[in-house]
Design an enzyme around this catalytic site. Sequence first.
Site, PDB file in Angstrom:
ATOM      1  N   ARG A 296      53.965  37.195  29.444  1.00 31.57           N
ATOM      2  CA  ARG A 296      54.265  36.821  30.829  1.00 31.57           C
ATOM      3  C   ARG A 296      53.065  37.241  31.672  1.00 31.57           C
ATOM      4  NH1 ARG A 296      57.243  33.733  28.995  1.00 31.57           N
ATOM      5  NH2 ARG A 296      59.483  33.544  29.309  1.00 31.57           N
ATOM      6  N   HIS A 349      51.583  26.690  31.084  1.00 28.39           N
ATOM      7  CA  HIS A 349      52.555  27.288  30.181  1.00 28.39           C
ATOM      8  C   HIS A 349      53.177  26.220  29.294  1.00 28.39           C
ATOM      9  CE1 HIS A 349      56.135  30.280  29.619  1.00 28.39           C
ATOM     10  NE2 HIS A 349      55.475  30.046  28.514  1.00 28.39           N
TER      11      HIS A 349
END
Lengths: 398, 359
Positions: A296, A349
């Site tokens: 993350r 992502h």
Amino acid sequence: MSVLIASTALKRNLTSSAKSLRMLDARTIAPTVSHNSAAGLKVLAVLYKGGEAAKQEPRLLSTVENQLGIREWLESQGHEYIVTDDKEGPDSVFQTQLKDTDILITTPFHPGYLTRELIEKSPNLKLCVTAGVGSDHVDLDAAVERDIQVLEVTGSNVTSVAEQVLMSILLLVRNFVPAHEMAERGEWQVSDIARNAFDLEGKVVGTLGAGRIGRLVLERLRPFNPKEILYYDYNALPEDIAKKLGARRVEDIKDFVSQCDVITINAPLHEGTRGLVNADLLKHFRKGAWIVNTARGAICNAEDVAAALRSGQLNGYAGDVWNVQPAPKDHPWRYMRNNLGGGNGMTPHYSGTTLDAQARYAAGTKQILENYFKGKAQEPANIIVGLGKYETQSYGQR
Amino acid sequence: MKILAVLYKGGEAATQEPRLLGTVENQLGIRQWVESLGHEYIVTDDKEGSDSVFQKHIADAEVLITTPFHPAYLTKEIIEKAKNLRLCITAGVGSDHVDLNAAVDKRIQVLEVSGSNVVSVAEHVIMSILLLVRNFVPAHEMIERGDWQVSDIARNAFDLEGKVVGTIGAGRIGYRVLQRLVPFNTKELLYYDYAPLPEEAAKAVGARRVDDLKDFVSQCDVVTVNCPLHEGTRGLVNADLLKHFKKGAWLVNTARGAICDKDAVAEALKSGQLSGYAGDVWNVQPAPRDHVWRTMKNPLGGGNGMVPHYSGTTLDAQARYAAGTKSILENYLENRPQEPQNIIIGQSGYETKAYGQRK
């Protein structure tokens, strides 16, 4: 209207009786809704837009257009299914629909950030399903307090992400991006690439986090014959696994980073990891180290990483996760470079949403919903937050 | 005696980074040693044309050192003019830039620093496979542009897991590629080679041999080329063979550019017959500015993982082949036997089994 109210009342009733069914054994999760009132639920999904691509490529299941492939199935059971990519701001479809949503489906690639405030405005919310892996975009503590279960499709893309890690390590260490850019520009100056290109063999590689993804990364690293494989984790690897992987644990994080040429982050985002890699920790890295972060974005301080790359303290940084997604046009991680003009391996992502992964997490999401509707037990590994408590051991020590 | 080395220019980089041993500036780090023994050492990057430093000094050089990254093409014609030439050393791996048959005729030995960069190249192969299959380049370019459209990347991004990967050539590099592929849990690992792997070696990586080339390529999602360039492999991957590939296959070539027909590959990528092509080798090096492999793309605007020829000249590899070149030279000067695996052409002809099947 009366049907709605009735079913709401029914649900409330059942929720309280579900509580009394809750077992003391942490391994067994009580069914939350009994069979015959799992009807007429409102399911809200926040997915990413596919556009033309989604029409041309039906395997893009995780798009607003293709809706995880479950619309027909949900509607045939009498449920309402709202799908949107519009998630930011109080007027967004996401935020306005929450007020009577029973089940929320989100995905890490375009995350609906379910904050405490939003949870407070979602009285009917009982279940959050992450179509993918990583549920930090949900305020998990708030979910625990409200008895909202949070599940994710564990394993759906752990291999996908592990592959992205290996790819990213190799392209940083081997200086691929500047080389490709040079070829495309029409130039040929081997020394300008070779001067900052190394083999992975003989380097010290460490993983911050030795969970499901971390272990798969270490397995894939072994035949590259690194000098050493290290890991940092509050959970120790079982001895046989550590031996098989040839991984040595380092208990102090500053000590850990100081020993590594390459660091790969494979931990979830929670209070214990947010901003973990900051200016202070970066000082302890080896000069010229490479970092890969497919975990993350917020685990690393954005400005501190950019500064470390520019100064040469880091030789390269790569990954597909950002502290806010979609990443703004001017995010420093788009444009940061090392002092030779390379060292950037960032992507949007997507590592866990390859076409192969999408098939798995679409199927897994459907399975979680099915279990929920039928009052069947969920796969333990999928449960981040069960009824009123954390089930996962991965999101920090509690 | 005269030792002539054709290396690549380093420029400022070579001055700032002394580990760039394989440059004209840093001269494999052997000048002092060579001169202390009383020999002449000429180092140049100027190799093209009859007026080049290379072609002038080859006339009386006894030893020629070359490197695949900036290869001095030692043709039959030039060999005719090289009256004193006795030994060719490739600082690296791959000696096809020397006319090996002509070297045999003239009793010129050809040696390379076998093993110096086999791991380097194997790593480059795995990297290239992953970046093609996982659609990395378009994803990175999207970030640089300021954009964010996950579906445009995901639509052509796959996992390597569960795919069929095949290597053309299961020699030193090909086998290391197979070893690195094992934990990725491919559906199958296949190889095509005129020499079979020893049984235990094949078993250790779980690789199955396919005897017919067209059959071989038709079974693969990913094909990686890991064989030397010789008469048997030049132009092997041409339009006809490409027709037999699976539609949307990915092709990686870190062996030699000329093994693949450059226009056939560009066409196959453009049509989508190939989903991607990557590698660091070109049919002529340096590659011309407008070489089609620099800019070719698949129908979605991706699928290109080309780089200049550098995979075997990482700083780690350079240290090894500089040391290995010195060792070969030392053995030659002191009349000591060479490491057998380094000998492409020995004192009585071909010693290697890798450059094609010979009687």
